[in-house]
Design a protein around this motif. Structure first.
Motif, PDB file in Angstrom:
ATOM      1  N   MET A 240      57.068  41.273  56.943  1.00 18.45           N
ATOM      2  CA  MET A 240      55.924  41.635  57.283  1.00 18.45           C
ATOM      3  C   MET A 240      54.731  39.841  57.626  1.00 18.45           C
ATOM      4  O   MET A 240      54.405  40.054  58.923  1.00 18.45           O
ATOM      5  CB  MET A 240      54.962  41.066  55.840  1.00 18.45           C
ATOM      6  CG  MET A 240      53.696  41.970  55.936  1.00 18.45           C
ATOM      7  SD  MET A 240      53.950  43.838  56.402  1.00 18.45           S
ATOM      8  CE  MET A 240      54.210  44.377  55.222  1.00 18.45           C
ATOM      9  N   GLN A 241      55.578  38.851  57.748  1.00 20.67           N
ATOM     10  CA  GLN A 241      55.311  37.415  57.956  1.00 20.67           C
ATOM     11  C   GLN A 241      56.092  37.507  59.441  1.00 20.67           C
ATOM     12  O   GLN A 241      55.030  37.327  60.144  1.00 20.67           O
ATOM     13  CB  GLN A 241      55.951  36.112  57.114  1.00 20.67           C
ATOM     14  CG  GLN A 241      55.514  36.171  55.761  1.00 20.67           C
ATOM     15  CD  GLN A 241      54.925  34.484  54.617  1.00 20.67           C
ATOM     16  OE1 GLN A 241      55.275  33.832  55.363  1.00 20.67           O
ATOM     17  NE2 GLN A 241      54.819  35.055  53.439  1.00 20.67           N
ATOM     18  N   HIS A 244      53.769  39.608  61.170  1.00 17.31           N
ATOM     19  CA  HIS A 244      52.619  38.619  62.151  1.00 17.31           C
ATOM     20  C   HIS A 244      52.239  38.100  62.565  1.00 17.31           C
ATOM     21  O   HIS A 244      51.768  38.385  63.874  1.00 17.31           O
ATOM     22  CB  HIS A 244      52.203  38.532  60.146  1.00 17.31           C
ATOM     23  CG  HIS A 244      50.461  38.208  60.274  1.00 17.31           C
ATOM     24  ND1 HIS A 244      50.175  36.687  60.587  1.00 17.31           N
ATOM     25  CD2 HIS A 244      48.596  38.368  60.891  1.00 17.31           C
ATOM     26  CE1 HIS A 244      49.290  36.359  60.511  1.00 17.31           C
ATOM     27  NE2 HIS A 244      47.949  37.845  60.600  1.00 17.31           N
ATOM     28  N   SER A 245      53.465  37.157  62.327  1.00 20.67           N
ATOM     29  CA  SER A 245      53.732  36.279  63.819  1.00 20.67           C
ATOM     30  C   SER A 245      53.664  36.656  65.378  1.00 20.67           C
ATOM     31  O   SER A 245      52.994  36.354  66.112  1.00 20.67           O
ATOM     32  CB  SER A 245      54.631  34.937  63.222  1.00 20.67           C
ATOM     33  OG  SER A 245      54.200  34.045  62.300  1.00 20.67           O
ATOM     34  N   LYS A 248      50.433  38.126  66.872  1.00 19.62           N
ATOM     35  CA  LYS A 248      49.447  37.423  67.108  1.00 19.62           C
ATOM     36  C   LYS A 248      50.207  36.214  68.261  1.00 19.62           C
ATOM     37  O   LYS A 248      48.915  36.341  68.963  1.00 19.62           O
ATOM     38  CB  LYS A 248      49.256  35.942  65.589  1.00 19.62           C
ATOM     39  CG  LYS A 248      48.993  36.815  64.781  1.00 19.62           C
ATOM     40  CD  LYS A 248      48.206  34.506  63.440  1.00 19.62           C
ATOM     41  CE  LYS A 248      49.415  34.375  63.565  1.00 19.62           C
ATOM     42  NZ  LYS A 248      49.596  33.448  62.284  1.00 19.62           N
ATOM     43  N   SER A 310      47.320  42.933  62.885  1.00 22.02           N
ATOM     44  CA  SER A 310      47.192  41.991  62.721  1.00 22.02           C
ATOM     45  C   SER A 310      46.161  41.476  61.243  1.00 22.02           C
ATOM     46  O   SER A 310      47.598  40.766  60.458  1.00 22.02           O
ATOM     47  CB  SER A 310      46.734  41.133  64.432  1.00 22.02           C
ATOM     48  OG  SER A 310      47.083  39.637  63.994  1.00 22.02           O
ATOM     49  N   GLU A 311      45.591  42.381  61.245  1.00 20.79           N
ATOM     50  CA  GLU A 311      44.806  42.186  59.815  1.00 20.79           C
ATOM     51  C   GLU A 311      45.113  43.275  59.229  1.00 20.79           C
ATOM     52  O   GLU A 311      45.431  42.393  58.052  1.00 20.79           O
ATOM     53  CB  GLU A 311      43.072  41.987  59.818  1.00 20.79           C
ATOM     54  CG  GLU A 311      42.299  41.277  60.823  1.00 20.79           C
ATOM     55  CD  GLU A 311      42.771  39.615  60.014  1.00 20.79           C
ATOM     56  OE1 GLU A 311      41.933  39.516  59.552  1.00 20.79           O
ATOM     57  OE2 GLU A 311      43.123  38.994  61.596  1.00 20.79           O
ATOM     58  N   SER A 312      45.769  44.187  59.456  1.00 24.90           N
ATOM     59  CA  SER A 312      46.333  44.839  57.679  1.00 24.90           C
ATOM     60  C   SER A 312      47.661  44.366  57.390  1.00 24.90           C
ATOM     61  O   SER A 312      48.000  43.891  56.317  1.00 24.90           O
ATOM     62  CB  SER A 312      47.068  46.260  58.697  1.00 24.90           C
ATOM     63  OG  SER A 312      45.377  46.177  59.404  1.00 24.90           O
ATOM     64  N   MET A 313      48.423  43.346  58.556  1.00 21.15           N
ATOM     65  CA  MET A 313      49.450  42.478  57.686  1.00 21.15           C
ATOM     66  C   MET A 313      48.688  41.365  56.916  1.00 21.15           C
ATOM     67  O   MET A 313      49.165  41.291  55.987  1.00 21.15           O
ATOM     68  CB  MET A 313      50.450  42.275  59.117  1.00 21.15           C
ATOM     69  CG  MET A 313      50.469  44.097  59.801  1.00 21.15           C
ATOM     70  SD  MET A 313      52.370  44.977  59.123  1.00 21.15           S
ATOM     71  CE  MET A 313      50.778  45.714  59.186  1.00 21.15           C
ATOM     72  N   LYS A 314      48.171  40.716  57.714  1.00 21.38           N
ATOM     73  CA  LYS A 314      47.144  39.415  57.257  1.00 21.38           C
ATOM     74  C   LYS A 314      46.882  40.319  55.221  1.00 21.38           C
ATOM     75  O   LYS A 314      47.765  39.269  54.507  1.00 21.38           O
ATOM     76  CB  LYS A 314      46.335  39.018  58.095  1.00 21.38           C
ATOM     77  CG  LYS A 314      46.402  37.804  56.964  1.00 21.38           C
ATOM     78  CD  LYS A 314      45.034  36.734  57.934  1.00 21.38           C
ATOM     79  CE  LYS A 314      44.457  35.752  57.025  1.00 21.38           C
ATOM     80  NZ  LYS A 314      43.616  34.930  57.971  1.00 21.38           N
ATOM     81  N   ILE A 317      50.068  40.577  53.158  1.00 16.71           N
ATOM     82  CA  ILE A 317      50.919  39.102  53.300  1.00 16.71           C
ATOM     83  C   ILE A 317      50.096  38.718  51.590  1.00 16.71           C
ATOM     84  O   ILE A 317      51.094  38.572  51.156  1.00 16.71           O
ATOM     85  CB  ILE A 317      50.936  39.052  53.885  1.00 16.71           C
ATOM     86  CG1 ILE A 317      51.982  39.198  55.215  1.00 16.71           C
ATOM     87  CG2 ILE A 317      50.939  37.099  53.284  1.00 16.71           C
ATOM     88  CD1 ILE A 317      51.283  37.915  56.628  1.00 16.71           C
TER      89      ILE A 317
END
Length: 439
Positions: A240-241, A244-245, A248, A310-314, A317
């Motif tokens: 997931m991280q 997310h990267s 972004k 992106s915000e959903s992944m963050k 996390i």
């Protein structure tokens, strides 16, 4: 959320009413469905499987209160529900960011040790907060809100936090949570939420100690379910991280592409004014108009990448971090159990020595100590069994919610991207006749 809003999300507009030949339409930007205005929120997720009970919470209208470094942002928290424990069916209140952090700390203190997964609150942003504090009226929008991307990101994060709490069958009935939503009075200042306070520094040291403890202490796991689940959580969190990267980076590239597209539009417009050939000049002018519209489309796509994906992944996390905290809390309970057993063994050995030495005057006290630690061992064991059982229930509920959330997120994102791609095709198809008419 109203039914018509839900219908729009399920069937996003394809911008059929756009006239690409119009250059002076003042409301042209209104045709673009902005992800920043309507981010994917937890309101889209039913809070009760049976559909009879619901709780919908929206966080809106960020307002700057006060001036200078003593100012802060306040948010309007609106709630619609039919739960009988609430006094009204629809109500709202105003809360500042520290109130949200204070609520999170309260829920952690109450329920983490019971094995409940507490949704994470948004992180502090000292730089963003400072910019708001020193901002001038010229940097604010006409409605009084702050026109800054990170404020919208925080607003959406606060909304997701409250709705995730509202989804939990136990947390949503908590008296402090209900008071947070219903009370018109200001909440007591959460002194532990200040970023640069002494308490904040102490929390930082405590977190470092907790991290060291997590690394150094290895629990002898007897339940294979927990071993497998911990490995699974660690693996998903790592992927997931990375995702997310990557998203972004995609957002940044999409914004750069939009900027470059705007540059192409300006260059084509300048060429059209310099071209003597009438047909070619008109074609270049149309090309500039199309490129300008595509610039807006790509900006909207960047918003979709940011606010939907992106915000959903963050967010998830952070949720996986909350799961790790729950697993670590179980380890701490196990440590307490082991400590109690060690103390009980020592007390029994001490009693046995007293019996062998014939010191009957201290036997009663030794017996009481043995009984006291036997009770502690039983309580610790029961607490460990309870938290283990509760974590399994929490993980089952989390997995169901996660699957539903990701399905809705991907569907919304794909629909949004397809709508923008279809609109882009219409732009280019409309300019083809103009290009063919060049003699």
């Amino acid at each position: 959320m109203e039914n018509n809003s839900i219908d729009e999300q399920q069937n996003p507009p394809l911008f059929d009413n756009v006239d690409i030949n119009s250059k002076d339409d003042e409301n042209e930007n209104d045709i673009f469905e902005s992800a920043i205005q309507e981010p994917l929120s937890m309101e889209d997720v039913p809070t009760e499987e049976n559909g009879d009970q619901f709780m919908e919470i929206t966080v809106s209208e960020p307002q700057k209160v006060g001036d200078g470094m003593g100012s802060y942002l306040a948010y309007k928290v609106s709630t619609r529900t039919n739960f009988a424990k609430f006094k009204k069916r629809q109500f709202f209140t105003n809360r500042r960011f520290s109130d949200f952090l204070g609520l999170h700390d309260i829920l952690v203190c109450k329920y983490l040790r019971l094995g409940r997964i507490i949704p994470p609150a948004p992180e502090k942003n000292i730089i963003g907060s400072t910019k708001v504090k020193i901002s001038t009226p010229q940097s604010e929008t006409g409605s009084g809100g702050i026109n800054m991307e990170w404020v919208e990101t925080r607003r959406a994060s606060l909304e997701r936090f409250l709705n995730r709490v509202a989804q939990h069958p136990m947390l949503r009935m908590d008296t402090d949570f209900m008071n947070f939503l219903e009370s018109d009075q200001e909440l007591p200042r959460a002194v532990n939420t200040a970023a640069l306070s002494g308490a904040g520094v102490m929390r930082l040291f405590n977190k470092v100690g907790e991290t060291v403890n997590k690394i150094t202490y290895k629990m002898d796991e007897n339940d294979p379910w927990f071993g497998d689940k911990i490995t699974e959580v660690e693996t998903i969190d790592a992927h997931m991280q990375k995702l997310h990267s990557a998203i972004k980076a995609l957002v940044q590239h999409r914004k750069e592409l939009a900027t470059l597209t705007g540059g192409v539009a300006k260059s084509a417009a300048m060429l059209s004014t310099c071209e003597e050939h009438t047909g070619l000049s008109q074609a270049l002018s149309q090309l500039a108009d199309v490129e300008e519209k595509i610039e807006l489309l790509r900006s909207e796509q960047a918003n979709s990448d940011l606010y939907i994906l992106s915000e959903s992944m963050k967010d998830y996390i952070g949720l996986f971090g909350a799961i790790k905290d729950v697993f670590h809390e179980r380890v701490k309970v196990f440590q307490n159990w082991q400590h109690a057993q060690m103390q009980l063994t020592k007390k029994r050995e001490n009693k046995a020595k007293l019996e062998l030495s014939g010191r009957t005057d201290k036997l009663d006290l030794a017996q009481k100590e043995v009984e006291e630690w036997e009770g502690k061992v039983q309580r610790c064991q029961k607490e460990f069994d309870n938290i283990s059982a509760e974590i399994k229930k929490e993980m089952e509920r989390f997995e169901l919610t996660r699957a539903r959330d990701f399905k809705m997120t991907i569907i919304k994102y794909l629909e949004d991207q397809m709508a923008h791609q279809q609109q882009q095709m219409k732009y280019w198809e409309a300019i083809i006749p103009v290009a063919k008419d060049i003699a």
